[in-house]
Enzyme design. Structure first.
Site, short mmCIF file in Angstrom:
data_model
loop_
_atom_site.label_atom_id
_atom_site.label_comp_id
_atom_site.label_asym_id
_atom_site.label_seq_id
_atom_site.Cartn_x
_atom_site.Cartn_y
_atom_site.Cartn_z
CG ASP A 1 2.27 -0.78 33.09
OD1 ASP A 1 2.24 -1.63 32.19
OD2 ASP A 1 1.37 0.07 33.25
CG ASN B 1 4.70 -3.15 24.83
OD1 ASN B 1 4.24 -3.44 23.73
ND2 ASN B 1 4.01 -3.26 25.95
CE1 TYR C 1 -1.80 2.61 19.05
CE2 TYR C 1 -2.22 1.97 16.78
CZ TYR C 1 -1.71 1.69 18.03
OH TYR C 1 -1.10 0.47 18.26
CE LYS D 1 1.82 2.45 18.77
NZ LYS D 1 2.83 2.03 19.77
#
Length: 253
Positions: free
Chosen positions: A38, A91, A157, A161
């Protein structure tokens, strides 16, 4: 009880919160050894400690997936610590403040592309190389219902995606012959810190999201996590290049 990922080496990016943390914990509960990454070291270390308390082996790497060197390092850590990489969940992602495209700054456009799209490319590049050396594996990319439909105010965004879905499909075809299954999960609205922050800035977006979701609620990150574990498991052995929608009926209209 049989654990589906007993002694499997699993890498989770964006593991500090939300879907990433929930999925890392779910893998650990099923016997996996975890490499976590992260950009937020504090929250990433919190997830690491939660997994350590579960009695599983775990290591954390502070990484920005927009940097190739960081992606290479986290894959190397997984292989060095656990001998191989069997499963990867790409992710990590960001969003921008809701705005029409004419108000999106070029720097912000470049930033979200770097994290949400180029970051997945870098992860795939190094994960696939590692998996090819040890006979294959499974990779799951986080896309979104925003990768299947358009949504006002989140052009950048949605663009990233949509691209992740295409990247997933093409990479899956490239590497199924290596014994590597690559799929994507496409969550609908999920109660993550990122989405909650967005809703706080724009309550009308939350109202619209709930009104457009037939199940009339947001998903819990644990629900998305279980879908990821399915895609990573032998139960999904014939699924290749698929974008699996988990959206409470949003795209069923």
């Amino acid at each position: 009880m049989n654990k589906r990922f007993e002694n499997k080496s699993v890498l989770v990016t964006g593991a500090g919160s939300g879907i990433g943390r929930a999925t890392a914990l779910a893998f650990a509960a099923e016997g996996a050894d975890l490499t976590l990454s992260d950009i937020d070291e504090t929250h990433g270390r919190e997830t690491e400690e939660l997994i350590r308390r579960m009695g599983r082996r775990v290591t954390f790497v502070h990484a920005d997936v927009a940097r190739a060197v960081d992606c290479a390092a986290m894959v190397a850590r997984a292989v060095d610590h656990f001998g191989a990489l069997h499963v990867a969940f790409n992710n990590a992602g960001i969003n921008l403040a809701p705005a029409p495209i004419v108000d999106v700054e070029e720097s912000e456009w470049q930033r979200i592309l770097a994290t949400n799209l180029t970051g997945v490319f870098f992860c795939l590049k190094y994960e696939i190389a590692a998996m090819r050396r040890t006979g294959g594996g499974a990779i799951i990319n986080t896309a979104s219902v925003g990768g299947l439909i358009g949504t006002a105010g989140v052009t950048a965004y949605c663009a990233t995606k949509h691209a992740v879905v295409g990247l997933t499909k093409s990479a899956a075809l490239d590497h199924i012959g290596d014994g590597i299954r690559i799929n994507a999960v496409c969550p609908g609205g999920t109660r993550t810190p990122m989405l909650s922050e967005w809703f706080e800035r724009a309550p009308e977006v939350e109202r619209a999201a709930l009104a457009g979701t037939p199940i009339a609620r947001m998903a819990d990150p644990k629900e998305i996590a279980q879908t990821v574990l399915f895609l990573a498991s032998d139960a999904a052995s014939f699924m290749v290049g698929h974008a699996l929608v988990v959206d409470g009926g949003l795209t069923a209209h």
